[in-house]
Scaffold this active site. Sequence first.
Site, short mmCIF file in Angstrom:
data_model
loop_
_atom_site.label_atom_id
_atom_site.label_comp_id
_atom_site.label_asym_id
_atom_site.label_seq_id
_atom_site.Cartn_x
_atom_site.Cartn_y
_atom_site.Cartn_z
N HIS A 188 -41.94 6.32 -0.50
CA HIS A 188 -41.46 6.07 0.85
C HIS A 188 -42.44 5.17 1.61
O HIS A 188 -42.06 4.46 2.54
CB HIS A 188 -41.29 7.39 1.63
N ASP A 260 -32.01 4.06 -4.05
CA ASP A 260 -32.70 4.87 -3.07
C ASP A 260 -32.75 4.06 -1.78
O ASP A 260 -32.37 2.88 -1.76
CB ASP A 260 -34.11 5.21 -3.56
#
Length: 334
Positions: A188, A260
């Site tokens: 992330h 993602d």
Amino acid sequence: MKTRHADPALDRLADAVLIPPFPGHDAPAWVLDALAGGLGGVTLYGGPNIDSGGQLARLTAALRAADPDAVIAIDEEGGDVTRIAHQEGSPYPGNSALGAVDDVALTEAVYAALGADLAALGVSLDLAPAVDVNSQADNPVIGTRAFGSDTALVARHSAAAVVGLQSAGVAACAKHFPGHGSTRLDSHHVLATVDASMELLAYRDLPPFAAAIAAGVRTVMPSHLLVPELTGDLPASLSPAALTGLLRGELGFTGVIVSDGLEMRAVSEPYGIPEAAVLAVLAGTDLLCLGRDQDRQMYLAVRDALVEAVRSGRMPGERLEDAAARVAELRAWT
């Protein structure tokens, strides 16, 4: 910013591979219009979109009024990762608890119950289960989201989770290909690296994905993860070698590859979200998730980037057509 092109059919193809987010507990007019015009679907998130089960059911009903076959995706893993029960915590055990019990019938039953809840609320794609082998004890992003650190255990519970979830009519998503369990960094925020040989990947990380594929999993999510021996200088999510070569070629996956979140810094920082979207589709991705805090302008920017890539000759039109066709198969299945 351009939002119109000379070829409406090309716009529609680009729309068909997108599941953007939106803010609010009610669907904005632009989302409903886009769904009616061919948008693949949407991704829902906890705080921005969900206040209660009743509110969520009303929201998904409005979305389906615009397009009955829309992909309505959510990231609902149970345990520590819940969107629907983000205010009070999930009523379902997470993967680590299920792996500790090691009863595959229980895992299948838990995921079947979770799938039934999601189906009743109008969700058609659950971005779960995580099938990573948590081989790094201090992994900051997988941890309790994994069934465990033993490859065989993770593989059998991954298959059970897929069967349970999809028995309720909700598509499952095996993630994070080719395995995020051995990292010490969170993709992330940065581009994490799995410095493993292909032999080690094949022995340690890939069996749960093979088990999920054998169980009929409808979607697979690649990771924004550098695997030098496999992907060179690219993250797996943007790597033809990982997606077209390994996942489709060697493992034989024929379903939908769903990205993602493209806002994750591992790809958005070096490439920007629109360019990362183009690279992902070129590599073999079929369905693009833009991430929680992106808005209508980013959705349009990504759509325009895909259209321009085809119009310029950079992306073969057949690649976008193939992606849209796979998404259409998923929409028909759900």
